[in-house]
Motif scaffolding. Structure first.
Motif, PDB file in Angstrom:
ATOM      1  N   CYS A 134       0.835  -1.196   0.000  1.00  0.00           N
ATOM      2  CA  CYS A 134       0.000   0.000   0.000  1.00  0.00           C
ATOM      3  C   CYS A 134       0.875   1.254   0.000  1.00  0.00           C
ATOM      4  O   CYS A 134       1.732   1.409   0.860  1.00  0.00           O
ATOM      5  CB  CYS A 134      -0.906   0.009   1.232  1.00  0.00           C
ATOM      6  N   CYS A 137      -0.149   3.196   3.585  1.00  0.00           N
ATOM      7  CA  CYS A 137       0.296   2.746   4.903  1.00  0.00           C
ATOM      8  C   CYS A 137       1.488   1.784   4.836  1.00  0.00           C
ATOM      9  O   CYS A 137       2.042   1.410   5.871  1.00  0.00           O
ATOM     10  CB  CYS A 137      -0.868   2.087   5.649  1.00  0.00           C
ATOM     11  N   CYS A 150      -6.577  -0.929  -0.419  1.00  0.00           N
ATOM     12  CA  CYS A 150      -5.907  -1.420   0.780  1.00  0.00           C
ATOM     13  C   CYS A 150      -6.915  -1.872   1.829  1.00  0.00           C
ATOM     14  O   CYS A 150      -7.850  -1.137   2.156  1.00  0.00           O
ATOM     15  CB  CYS A 150      -5.021  -0.313   1.363  1.00  0.00           C
ATOM     16  N   PHE A 152      -6.297  -2.177   4.855  1.00  0.00           N
ATOM     17  CA  PHE A 152      -5.979  -1.533   6.132  1.00  0.00           C
ATOM     18  C   PHE A 152      -6.407  -0.070   6.163  1.00  0.00           C
ATOM     19  O   PHE A 152      -6.900   0.411   7.163  1.00  0.00           O
ATOM     20  CB  PHE A 152      -4.477  -1.638   6.413  1.00  0.00           C
ATOM     21  N   CYS A 153      -6.198   0.646   5.035  1.00  0.00           N
ATOM     22  CA  CYS A 153      -6.454   2.097   5.074  1.00  0.00           C
ATOM     23  C   CYS A 153      -7.291   2.605   3.905  1.00  0.00           C
ATOM     24  O   CYS A 153      -7.476   3.813   3.765  1.00  0.00           O
ATOM     25  CB  CYS A 153      -5.127   2.861   5.142  1.00  0.00           C
TER      26      CYS A 153
HETATM   27 ZN   LIG Z   1      -2.960   1.038   3.276  1.00  0.00          ZN
END
Ligand SMILES: [Zn+2]
Length: 169
Positions: A134, A137, A150, A152-153
């Motif tokens: 990513c 992040c 992503c 996660f983010c």
């Molecule tokens: Zn990310």
């Protein structure tokens, strides 16, 4: 096309790299005689070493250990099936290695290693895995269902393999 010439550096946890012993990686697959009948269908961890030779280790093995701590031309999991007397073919092969996160372009190194060993093979990975880092992040992850976002983010992930973002790792 230079993508097939990527050398993949180990990007996993350092404590696993510490288990690797230079020159003591997985066993080389140089010909059909290197496989045993009892191993039909068994799933192996594999790497393609820098000499272009496929090396095998039991499935639970870490790729970095199988590689003796070295960079690789390819990594993933593979299984074989008998293909007539003294002959073997690939049953399944993929590039799932969270230690190396190889691009799909690693297939050419995998194919070349199998051809040299005289193992029949498919025309591409049967279990392809798409890895991206990513840009937001920095997390490495597997892209599922061509959803390049992503997990996660929520940042967009690039369409091309971007292992270069791992920099000095
Ligand atoms: Zn990310």
């Amino acid at each position: 096309m230079t993508a097939s010439r990527y050398r993949y550096r180990y990007v996993g946890p350092e404590e696993l790299r510490a288990l690797a012993r230079p020159g003591r990686g997985g066993r080389a697959l140089r010909g059909p005689e290197d496989l045993r009948e009892a191993e039909a269908g068994e799933v192996f961890t594999y790497v393609v070493d820098l000499d272009g030779v496929m090396r095998l280790a039991p499935r639970r093995s870490e790729h970095v250990v199988c590689a003796g701590g070295e960079p690789v031309l390819g990594a993933g999991e593979i299984s074989f099936r008998p293909a007539g007397t003294g002959s073997w073919a690939v049953a399944e092969v993929g590039n799932l290695s969270t230690g190396y996160c190889p691009d799909l372009a690693s297939w050419s190194a995998v194919a070349t290693a199998l051809d040299r060993a005289g193992i029949r093979r498919p025309d591409g990975f049967t279990e392809p895995v798409v890895f991206r880092w990513c840009p937001g992040c920095g997390q490495a992850q597997v892209v599922r269902d061509a959803h390049f976002v992503c997990v996660f983010c929520d940042a967009d992930l690039p369409p091309e393999w971007n292992g270069g973002l791992t920099g000095s790792q």
